[in-house]
Structure formats: C-alpha cells, structure tokens
Write a protein that holds these residues in place. Structure first.
Motif, PDB file in Angstrom:
ATOM      1  N   ASP A 298     -36.291 -21.289 -64.747  1.00  0.00           N
ATOM      2  CA  ASP A 298     -36.508 -22.669 -64.819  1.00  0.00           C
ATOM      3  C   ASP A 298     -36.192 -23.124 -63.403  1.00  0.00           C
ATOM      4  OD1 ASP A 298     -37.127 -22.575 -67.482  1.00  0.00           O
ATOM      5  OD2 ASP A 298     -35.094 -23.512 -67.955  1.00  0.00           O
ATOM      6  N   GLN A 299     -35.288 -22.734 -62.628  1.00  0.00           N
ATOM      7  CA  GLN A 299     -34.943 -23.058 -61.337  1.00  0.00           C
ATOM      8  C   GLN A 299     -36.051 -22.801 -60.277  1.00  0.00           C
ATOM      9  OE1 GLN A 299     -31.588 -21.279 -59.348  1.00  0.00           O
ATOM     10  NE2 GLN A 299     -30.891 -23.394 -58.685  1.00  0.00           N
ATOM     11  N   LEU A 300     -36.550 -21.309 -60.545  1.00  0.00           N
ATOM     12  CA  LEU A 300     -37.400 -20.838 -59.736  1.00  0.00           C
ATOM     13  C   LEU A 300     -38.747 -21.282 -59.884  1.00  0.00           C
ATOM     14  CD1 LEU A 300     -36.238 -17.009 -59.259  1.00  0.00           C
ATOM     15  CD2 LEU A 300     -36.285 -18.965 -57.419  1.00  0.00           C
ATOM     16  N   LYS A 301     -39.117 -21.673 -61.093  1.00  0.00           N
ATOM     17  CA  LYS A 301     -40.295 -22.271 -61.336  1.00  0.00           C
ATOM     18  C   LYS A 301     -40.517 -23.500 -60.726  1.00  0.00           C
ATOM     19  CE  LYS A 301     -41.073 -19.907 -65.867  1.00  0.00           C
ATOM     20  NZ  LYS A 301     -41.001 -20.144 -67.267  1.00  0.00           N
ATOM     21  N   GLU A 302     -39.469 -24.191 -60.610  1.00  0.00           N
ATOM     22  CA  GLU A 302     -39.643 -25.721 -59.766  1.00  0.00           C
ATOM     23  C   GLU A 302     -39.687 -25.457 -58.359  1.00  0.00           C
ATOM     24  OE1 GLU A 302     -39.587 -28.756 -61.027  1.00  0.00           O
ATOM     25  OE2 GLU A 302     -39.959 -27.920 -62.993  1.00  0.00           O
ATOM     26  N   ILE A 303     -38.994 -24.322 -57.916  1.00  0.00           N
ATOM     27  CA  ILE A 303     -39.025 -24.170 -56.358  1.00  0.00           C
ATOM     28  C   ILE A 303     -40.390 -23.399 -55.770  1.00  0.00           C
ATOM     29  CG2 ILE A 303     -37.954 -23.302 -54.402  1.00  0.00           C
ATOM     30  CD1 ILE A 303     -35.482 -23.485 -55.993  1.00  0.00           C
ATOM     31  N   LEU A 304     -40.610 -22.071 -56.353  1.00  0.00           N
ATOM     32  CA  LEU A 304     -41.569 -21.285 -55.839  1.00  0.00           C
ATOM     33  C   LEU A 304     -43.170 -21.686 -56.241  1.00  0.00           C
ATOM     34  CD1 LEU A 304     -40.095 -17.766 -56.761  1.00  0.00           C
ATOM     35  CD2 LEU A 304     -40.190 -19.028 -54.544  1.00  0.00           C
ATOM     36  N   PRO A 305     -44.010 -21.387 -55.196  1.00  0.00           N
ATOM     37  CA  PRO A 305     -45.443 -21.527 -55.616  1.00  0.00           C
ATOM     38  C   PRO A 305     -45.795 -20.738 -56.788  1.00  0.00           C
ATOM     39  CG  PRO A 305     -45.022 -21.375 -53.274  1.00  0.00           C
ATOM     40  CD  PRO A 305     -43.803 -21.001 -53.855  1.00  0.00           C
ATOM     41  N   GLU A 306     -46.638 -21.200 -57.848  1.00  0.00           N
ATOM     42  CA  GLU A 306     -47.035 -20.429 -59.098  1.00  0.00           C
ATOM     43  C   GLU A 306     -47.296 -18.923 -58.777  1.00  0.00           C
ATOM     44  OE1 GLU A 306     -49.560 -20.860 -63.173  1.00  0.00           O
ATOM     45  OE2 GLU A 306     -49.383 -22.538 -61.759  1.00  0.00           O
ATOM     46  N   ASN A 307     -48.186 -18.732 -57.918  1.00  0.00           N
ATOM     47  CA  ASN A 307     -48.807 -17.448 -57.607  1.00  0.00           C
ATOM     48  C   ASN A 307     -47.760 -16.571 -56.914  1.00  0.00           C
ATOM     49  OD1 ASN A 307     -48.865 -18.972 -55.324  1.00  0.00           O
ATOM     50  ND2 ASN A 307     -51.001 -18.706 -55.146  1.00  0.00           N
ATOM     51  N   VAL A 308     -46.637 -17.223 -56.476  1.00  0.00           N
ATOM     52  CA  VAL A 308     -45.763 -16.308 -55.964  1.00  0.00           C
ATOM     53  C   VAL A 308     -44.586 -15.857 -56.911  1.00  0.00           C
ATOM     54  CG1 VAL A 308     -43.689 -16.302 -54.210  1.00  0.00           C
ATOM     55  CG2 VAL A 308     -45.981 -17.306 -53.542  1.00  0.00           C
ATOM     56  N   TYR A 309     -44.365 -17.071 -57.685  1.00  0.00           N
ATOM     57  CA  TYR A 309     -43.328 -16.988 -58.757  1.00  0.00           C
ATOM     58  C   TYR A 309     -43.659 -15.658 -59.817  1.00  0.00           C
ATOM     59  CZ  TYR A 309     -40.748 -17.748 -63.028  1.00  0.00           C
ATOM     60  OH  TYR A 309     -39.763 -17.261 -64.226  1.00  0.00           O
ATOM     61  N   SER A 310     -44.757 -15.660 -60.196  1.00  0.00           N
ATOM     62  CA  SER A 310     -45.408 -14.515 -61.023  1.00  0.00           C
ATOM     63  C   SER A 310     -45.088 -13.144 -60.691  1.00  0.00           C
ATOM     64  CB  SER A 310     -47.054 -14.516 -61.136  1.00  0.00           C
ATOM     65  OG  SER A 310     -47.415 -14.385 -60.075  1.00  0.00           O
ATOM     66  N   TRP A 311     -44.809 -12.823 -59.284  1.00  0.00           N
ATOM     67  CA  TRP A 311     -44.411 -11.543 -59.176  1.00  0.00           C
ATOM     68  C   TRP A 311     -43.091 -11.453 -58.339  1.00  0.00           C
ATOM     69  CZ3 TRP A 311     -43.992 -11.066 -53.942  1.00  0.00           C
ATOM     70  CH2 TRP A 311     -44.864 -11.816 -53.138  1.00  0.00           C
ATOM     71  N   ALA A 312     -42.577 -12.560 -57.888  1.00  0.00           N
ATOM     72  CA  ALA A 312     -41.498 -12.312 -56.748  1.00  0.00           C
ATOM     73  C   ALA A 312     -40.319 -13.006 -57.612  1.00  0.00           C
ATOM     74  CB  ALA A 312     -41.593 -13.093 -55.425  1.00  0.00           C
ATOM     75  N   GLU A 313     -40.291 -13.290 -58.765  1.00  0.00           N
ATOM     76  CA  GLU A 313     -39.345 -13.951 -59.449  1.00  0.00           C
ATOM     77  C   GLU A 313     -37.915 -13.221 -59.619  1.00  0.00           C
ATOM     78  OE1 GLU A 313     -40.508 -12.240 -63.156  1.00  0.00           O
ATOM     79  OE2 GLU A 313     -41.489 -12.706 -61.045  1.00  0.00           O
ATOM     80  N   GLU A 314     -38.096 -11.931 -60.102  1.00  0.00           N
ATOM     81  CA  GLU A 314     -36.829 -11.210 -59.991  1.00  0.00           C
ATOM     82  C   GLU A 314     -35.963 -10.941 -58.837  1.00  0.00           C
ATOM     83  OE1 GLU A 314     -36.826  -7.442 -62.326  1.00  0.00           O
ATOM     84  OE2 GLU A 314     -37.412  -8.237 -63.882  1.00  0.00           O
ATOM     85  N   GLU A 315     -36.512 -10.622 -57.891  1.00  0.00           N
ATOM     86  CA  GLU A 315     -36.001 -10.303 -56.541  1.00  0.00           C
ATOM     87  C   GLU A 315     -35.436 -11.624 -55.814  1.00  0.00           C
ATOM     88  OE1 GLU A 315     -38.903  -7.465 -55.238  1.00  0.00           O
ATOM     89  OE2 GLU A 315     -37.232  -5.821 -55.110  1.00  0.00           O
ATOM     90  N   MET A 316     -36.211 -12.733 -55.994  1.00  0.00           N
ATOM     91  CA  MET A 316     -35.852 -14.035 -55.470  1.00  0.00           C
ATOM     92  C   MET A 316     -34.638 -14.475 -56.221  1.00  0.00           C
ATOM     93  SD  MET A 316     -36.873 -15.627 -52.830  1.00  0.00           S
ATOM     94  CE  MET A 316     -38.418 -15.243 -52.275  1.00  0.00           C
ATOM     95  N   ALA A 317     -34.712 -14.349 -57.332  1.00  0.00           N
ATOM     96  CA  ALA A 317     -33.608 -14.704 -58.269  1.00  0.00           C
ATOM     97  C   ALA A 317     -32.168 -13.893 -57.767  1.00  0.00           C
ATOM     98  CB  ALA A 317     -33.596 -14.423 -59.612  1.00  0.00           C
ATOM     99  N   VAL A 318     -32.203 -12.582 -57.402  1.00  0.00           N
ATOM    100  CA  VAL A 318     -31.233 -11.955 -57.045  1.00  0.00           C
ATOM    101  C   VAL A 318     -30.757 -12.384 -55.524  1.00  0.00           C
ATOM    102  CG1 VAL A 318     -30.590  -9.652 -55.975  1.00  0.00           C
ATOM    103  CG2 VAL A 318     -31.911  -9.782 -58.063  1.00  0.00           C
ATOM    104  N   CYS A 319     -31.976 -12.716 -54.648  1.00  0.00           N
ATOM    105  CA  CYS A 319     -31.589 -13.519 -53.431  1.00  0.00           C
ATOM    106  C   CYS A 319     -30.746 -14.798 -53.559  1.00  0.00           C
ATOM    107  CB  CYS A 319     -32.669 -13.922 -52.479  1.00  0.00           C
ATOM    108  SG  CYS A 319     -33.745 -12.507 -52.145  1.00  0.00           S
ATOM    109  N   LEU A 320     -30.820 -15.452 -54.521  1.00  0.00           N
ATOM    110  CA  LEU A 320     -30.054 -16.778 -54.853  1.00  0.00           C
ATOM    111  C   LEU A 320     -28.837 -16.447 -55.535  1.00  0.00           C
ATOM    112  CD1 LEU A 320     -32.793 -19.199 -56.412  1.00  0.00           C
ATOM    113  CD2 LEU A 320     -31.958 -19.400 -54.101  1.00  0.00           C
ATOM    114  N   GLU A 321     -28.593 -15.509 -56.321  1.00  0.00           N
ATOM    115  CA  GLU A 321     -27.453 -15.000 -56.996  1.00  0.00           C
ATOM    116  C   GLU A 321     -26.522 -14.412 -55.898  1.00  0.00           C
ATOM    117  OE1 GLU A 321     -24.804 -15.191 -60.056  1.00  0.00           O
ATOM    118  OE2 GLU A 321     -26.821 -15.804 -60.276  1.00  0.00           O
ATOM    119  N   THR A 322     -26.857 -13.951 -55.056  1.00  0.00           N
ATOM    120  CA  THR A 322     -26.132 -12.912 -54.142  1.00  0.00           C
ATOM    121  C   THR A 322     -25.767 -13.667 -52.830  1.00  0.00           C
ATOM    122  OG1 THR A 322     -28.104 -11.801 -53.183  1.00  0.00           O
ATOM    123  CG2 THR A 322     -26.716 -10.637 -54.959  1.00  0.00           C
ATOM    124  N   GLY A 323     -26.418 -14.869 -52.483  1.00  0.00           N
ATOM    125  CA  GLY A 323     -26.076 -15.599 -51.417  1.00  0.00           C
ATOM    126  C   GLY A 323     -27.082 -15.071 -50.334  1.00  0.00           C
TER     127      GLY A 323
END
Length: 768
Positions: free
Chosen positions: A93-118
């Motif tokens: 839900d957090q990343l859907k609000e931040i990332l462009p839709e056409n980026v979220y569709s394929w980058a959400e997993e690794e971008m989530a790791v970027c946020l979680e690991t700082g």
C-alpha cells in the motif's frame, strides 16, 4: 508536449525493465566478450543477481537510472526470496502511493527491500519520484551513498571524523557524500580512473555498477555482513551496557551487562560466536566496558551473535507523536524522530518489555531515549499517560478517598485497582458510579502509568451479558452445541447453548468452536441466552511478582504486586492448600512473607502452586518506641551508628520471629529487628531478639502445620499469629486429651504460654 513527456517516460521504463530479463544459467553475453567487466558480469548473472537486456546481451555501456541502481543495491543485502516477498506484501500500500504505476508493477519487491534495509528512506523515494529523478541517470557519488547503506555501513560513515582521499577531483565530491565515497574507496569497491579521478557527477554504466556490486558482495561475505531485519526475525535477545568483561578457562568471554531499564545480568559468549562492530566482524577484544551490546540468543538461550552499538546517548523531551514504530520528541525546541523496532527495550510505567506495550492514544507526555552509536533507539522510557485494562468486577470496597475494585481479566487473573474520588466513571455511556450491584459487570479502565494501580477513568457496561469460569464440559452431539461452565462468581455450574455463528478464541488466536477444550478457562458473551463469543485461555497460568500482603480469613487472600505495578489477588482455601515452596524447599502458607518474590501457578481457576524466594533484610536496629493509634502502628528504630528513623507499618506487613508469624501489635521497645524495605516502605519485619512475658491468647485456627509443630491462629482482633506448640499439651474444653493433628481450620482455641520475645510459645492448647 504531453505526448513527448509520455514517450520519454516510456523509454526510461523500457530501459529499466531490462533488469527483469531472466538470466540463462551459465551466462555468456555476446557484447561482453573481451570486456574488462566480463568476469564480474557473467559471475553475477550466473547467480541471478544481475540480468541482461536480452537473453544474449548485457549492454555494458548503457547508463544506469537511479531506479536500476537501487534495485541492484537491494540485491547486495542478501535478503531471502521468502522475506522479500513478505516485505513487498507488507509495504504494498505504501509503495503504490509513492511509485508510478508502471514502475510499481515490476519493481515493487526490490524497492520494498530498499526501504526495509534503509538503502533509501520513504521521504527520499517520494522526493525522487515527484522530481522524476527515479528514472534519470544516477551520479557516481549518489550511488556511493546507496551502496554503503546496502552494505549496512552507513552508521560507520556517519561516525567518521577523518575521511581524506587522494582522488585528483576530491574537492568536487559533495561534502555530505565524502564519507560514503571514502569507505567504498578504503575497502577497494570504487577506484579512480587512469587520471586518478572519481568523477563524482559522472553517470554510471551497467558494467561499472556490476563490478562495484560484485566487490561489495565479496567484501560483505568476507566480513560476515548481512542485513538484519528486526521485523522479520523472531529470535530472543538481551541488551545493555557492558559493565565488565572477563575470560573463562574454555575461551569464552563473560559479559556483565546493565540496562537502564533492566537489572544487571551476566552472559557467556563462546569463542565461536560472531561479534560485530559497525556491522563488521571483529574479535572479542572489541568487547569493552561502557559500550552498548545486543546479544542474539538461540532457542536454548545461548548466545549466537553479538552486536556492539557504541556508547549510549541519552535524550529527553516532550512527546509530539508516538506509535509502536517511531517516536518524535522535542529536545530543546528541536524536533527529533527516532525509529522503534523489536530491538528497542520499552518501559511504560513500571512495566518493561517490547514495543507492543506502547498504546499510541495513551497520552504519554515525556520520553527518555537512549540511542546507541549506530543511531538505533536501544531503550525508551515513556512517562505520563494511561494504559488500558478490562475485565469483570468481582468486588467493590468503599475506602476513604475512593474505592478499591477487583477486576477479573478475560483470562481469569484478578487485579486490584484504586478508583480515586473524582475519577471519571460512566455506566452504559452515561455519568455514574460503581457500586456493589455492578459485581459481574464488564468494565473498561484507563490506569495511570505513573501512579500504579490508580484508575483515571472507568466505563461500566451493565447491558452486555458475560459469564466466566473453568469449562466443565462441552458437547458437540446436540444442535446447537452446548458448553457447561462453573461460574467464578457463584461457584455454580450452568449449561449454555452455543450460537451457530459464535466466535471462538484461544489465548487471543481465533479457533473453531470444536477446538474449545474442557478444563480451560473461558469468558463467554451471551446474547439471547446463547453463547456468541468464547474467549478461552490455558487451564494453567502463572503470575510473577512480590508478595504485598496475606489476609488470613475464610478464604485467605494473597496479594501480589506484579511488574506492571498492579496488585494481583489470589483466593486460597486453607482447608485445601496448594503446593508451597520457599527458597527451593517445601514450605507452608504461614511461612510466606510480604516482600518475598513469588510465582503463583493457577490451574483450573484454583491456586495450584506457590514458589517463593525470601528477600534479605536491608536494615538492622533496635526498636526504641512503639505508637499504636487509629492509623496503625509506627516504630522508632535506632541503628548501630546511633541514628534513629521512624517507620509507619501497615496492617499487611508480615512480622516474624524465628521463621513464624507474630502479631504486629506484639512489637515492643528493645526488640532487635531486621527491616526489609521497598523504597521507604516497610514490607517485612523480623524480630531477632527481645524480652518475654506470660499470657494467654484466644482465637480461631487458620493453618495446622504438623511438620513444624506450629499453629497459625486468627486472634480476636483478626491479627494472624503463629504459635509454637512443640512442647504444648492438647485438651478439649471438657478436659479430654486431643492432639495437634486433630485440630482443623475454624476451630476455636484458648492457648496458654508465653512470648519468647514476640514469638508465642504454647504450654497448653485448649480446643473450645
């Protein structure tokens, strides 16, 4: 113009999506043959860490976008596929609000790791997306910051005071980013070109990124570095400041650790346990007094990893915002936000535990924070505000200045609270008061964190229908199902039909009705005579604390002060006593003392076992004066240094001599005493020597202790007294002979003998 902007965006997305092309096992790219980065690219591609732009090409000269660089960095963290999937789900839900839709569709997993690991913060990612920088090429100096974060070395970078470099263009590197570039250069991950230039503002190619990524991963493997994710770990841990370090004969290191919120304790660190400082493997020589340390434990409680956090810094301020994830405080007019995770020790009122203690709406006012050298909030103490408590009123007693109420929680454990005059009370949503008629009604409390056990507000519900007690039986042969419960208030058993849509829970977790077990404790909610909610709990529960008082009556009440600061009460049948141990030895209820540390085990709603540990006296002296009045008893005690102090002694304080209970009112001047204190409060008195006098006493038997040849009786004024009957004769009022083992609780006796000091030694016991 809009069409051109869309075309540019789509081109960038296509380039970035090249990361997702599936690698082909033993990878060989046609455009990498003879390339200086061939070995690094093909090695990482073979592991699935980097991917080609097609099945046969890698495009080594293609410039990296910030998005591509971040996703590459996420792969250096070593986060498992399972954790990566869960992290992405938790942050969806957090990343859907931040990332462009056409980026979220394929980058959400690794971008989530970027946020979680700082690797990147939410604020930084939002700014990057809103400015369009996410899909633009990234500079070498910016990449340095993200890669250092991926390597878990940012705390080291922030703590650097000297980071001089020999690059010819060092002056061109942004001041804030120099520590990051310095670390990567020191560890051989980035190097200058043939002209010894770093080119901080230059763009980064895919080949350069792959080479840096391999060097970073190799360095992390050599140093044992990995991204530790608090929210996705479940092992136990202990932490605090190292007081002392010593070595054992088997090569282990023994640490003595003190926490600001916990007691001092020791822990052994075997020689093979990894130790990390600044997230890099180090040796036991790095374990030094004064440093904060966290020790991760295995399922047997043994050390499995040690992490040093440097010196703790204390920050105090008023709270502007708090949740179980973060706190913002005002320190000297400056706002400071700190993250909270499961490795943060939290104290709320008198209770110490994990962040689940925090209630965001509790109204805390002040916070004291201890932050380690890594910037992690290690310990947090919250002051002010209230906490919630709920259950069912089992007793209401009017006292001067308010009421004492006893509340049975949903799991059956009872606690006493003080409802002071003026506290806000509502009954069914309207202003009212609590009376004896509310016995059995549901009540929701807000309890002061600073004044333990004091109720700030109470809301009573007399409309909802509840009953609680042990489950005697449950039948699934009838329609509807039926459950039989022994009502804790009345002691009577009754059978209730269970509604077809009833909700069942066990220890807070939802279960099916057919999983409800006999003998467990249950709280039932009724509607129209049917059970609509079954809240069940284990048949056996334990409570730890310190004995506050023992009220000998029929039945007897044991009051225990819990770590939460509340008073838990337990009813004990003197005719059917539980198993009792004191200091590891079989004992009896008359040997328990106020101030003893105690663990009370309840099974099937009855006290099953009491394990007590005696507390040592803290002061010794001689009573010089005893004053008895309507407020109780006060004593003046002279100590060996000649000083004198006055103590008010309450009715619940245990007074003993030679291990037996004596009357508080038997204390006399010249008695030698040992006092056990909790703060300035006397919790126990032991008489070690005094004068004697002959007398006779009358009372009713409370406890017969044939093992120790003692009787505990209740005097006519209700005071409990232990009588030594080892040398006594026993007769009935008619003159016939009897014995100690023929006496029972409730028997009236007249006892002749004398006080030896304050202990009564009987010569004759007459059963009336």
């Amino acid at each position: 113009m809009k069409a051109k902007r869309f075309a540019a965006l789509w081109l960038a997305v296509v380039l970035t999506m090249s990361l997702l092309v599936v690698p082909a096992g033993a990878v060989s790219f046609t455009d990498m043959q003879g390339h200086w980065a061939q070995e690094d690219v093909e090695y990482l591609a073979g592991l699935g860490i980097v991917k080609g732009t097609s099945a046969t090409t890698f495009a080594p000269a293609q410039k990296m976008t910030a998005c591509e660089a971040l996703l590459f960095c996420s792969r250096a963290t070593g986060v498992s596929a399972a954790d990566k999937k869960q992290i992405a789900a938790d942050r969806a839900d957090q990343l859907k609000e931040i990332l462009p839709e056409n980026v979220y569709s394929w980058a959400e997993e690794e971008m989530a790791v970027c946020l979680e690991t700082g690797i990147i913060s939410v604020t930084e990612l939002e700014a990057m997306c809103s400015s369009g920088a996410l899909l633009k090429s990234i500079t070498r100096e910016s990449l340095s910051m993200y890669l250092v974060r991926a390597m878990q070395l940012e705390p080291m970078a922030k703590n650097l005071t000297n980071y001089s470099m020999s690059f010819a263009d060092t002056a061109s590197i942004s001041q804030a980013l120099r520590p990051y570039v310095y670390l990567l250069n020191t560890y051989g991950i980035v190097q200058g070109n043939t002209a010894n230039q770093f080119m901080p503002q230059g763009s980064l190619t895919r080949a350069e990124m792959a080479t840096m990524l391999r060097r970073a991963i190799d360095f992390m493997d050599e140093q044992g570095i990995y991204a530790e994710l608090p929210a996705y770990t479940d092992y136990q841990w202990v932490g605090g400041v190292i007081d002392a370090v010593s070595s054992t004969s088997n090569g282990a290191t023994l640490l003595t650790i003190t926490g600001n919120l916990t007691d001092t304790f020791g822990i052994s660190v075997p020689a093979n346990v990894p130790i990390y400082e600044n997230n890099i493997r180090t040796t036991p020589n790095s374990l030094r007094a004064g440093q904060y340390v966290r020790v991760n434990l295995d399922d047997k409680g043994a050390a499995q990893a040690v992490r040093l956090g440097g010196t703790l810094t204390s920050l105090s301020g008023s709270i502007t915002e708090v949740s179980q994830d973060s706190i913002t405080i005002s320190v000297g007019g400056t706002s400071k936000r700190l993250d909270i995770d499961r490795f943060t020790r939290v104290q709320v009122g008198q209770l110490v535990g994990d962040p689940s203690l925090i209630e965001p709406d509790a109204g805390y006012t002040q916070a004291q924070c201890w932050v380690d050298g890594m910037g992690h909030l290690a310990e947090l103490k919250l002051s002010g505000g209230t906490r919630s408590a709920e259950g069912f009123l089992t007793s209401v007693e009017n006292t001067s200045g308010g009421q004492t109420i006893t509340v049975s929680a949903f799991d059956g454990q009872r606690a006493q609270y003080t409802l002071v005059s003026g506290a806000a009370v509502t009954v069914n949503g309207k202003a009212g008061s609590i009376t004896v008629s509310n016995k059995g009604d549901y009540v929701s409390l807000r309890v002061s964190n600073d004044n333990a056990g004091t109720v700030v507000s109470a809301a009573v519900d007399t409309v909802s229908d509840y009953v609680q007690g042990p489950i005697k039986s449950i039948s699934f042969t009838k329609d509807p199902y039926e459950i039989t419960l022994e009502d804790s208030l009345t002691g009577r058993s009754r059978t209730y039909p269970i509604a077809s849509n009833a909700i069942a829970r066990y220890d807070g977790e939802e279960i099916t009705v057919k999983e409800v077990a006999r003998n467990n404790f249950a709280t039932l909610q009724l509607s129209g005579g049917q059970v609509v909610l079954l809240d069940t709990y284990p048949a056996s529960t334990t409570t730890q604390g310190v004995i506050e008082s023992i009220t000998y009556a029929s039945p007897t009440t044991l009051a225990v002060r819990t770590p939460q600061g509340t008073t838990a009460t337990f009813t004990i049948d003197l005719t059917n006593l539980p198993d009792i141990e004191r200091d590891g030895k079989t004992s009896s209820i008359d040997k328990l003392r106020s101030g003893d540390k105690v663990t009370v085990t309840v099974r099937y709603n009855e006290v099953y076992e009491i394990e007590a540990t005696s507390q040592n006296a803290t002061l010794s002296g001689t009573i010089t004066r005893v004053v008895q009045d309507t407020t109780g008893v006060s004593i003046d005690v002279r100590f060996s240094d000649g000083s004198t102090d006055t103590y008010q002694v309450s009715e619940g304080v245990s007074v003993t001599q030679k291990g037996s209970v004596i009357s508080l009112y038997a204390l006399k001047p010249n008695d030698a005493v040992e006092l056990t204190l909790s703060g300035d409060e006397v919790v126990a008195i032991n008489v070690t020597g005094s004068s004697s006098s002959s007398t006779q006493i009358t009372g009713s038997v409370l406890v017969v202790n044939t093992k120790d040849d003692t009787l505990m009786i209740s005097l006519e004024d209700g005071t409990p007294l232990t009588v030594d009957v080892e040398d006594a004769s026993f007769v009935t009022i008619s003159g016939s002979s009897t014995s100690l083992n023929k006496l029972a609780a409730g028997d009236q006796v007249q006892i002749y003998g004398q006080y030896s000091g304050s202990l009564f030694a009987a010569t004759l016991v007459v059963k009336l």
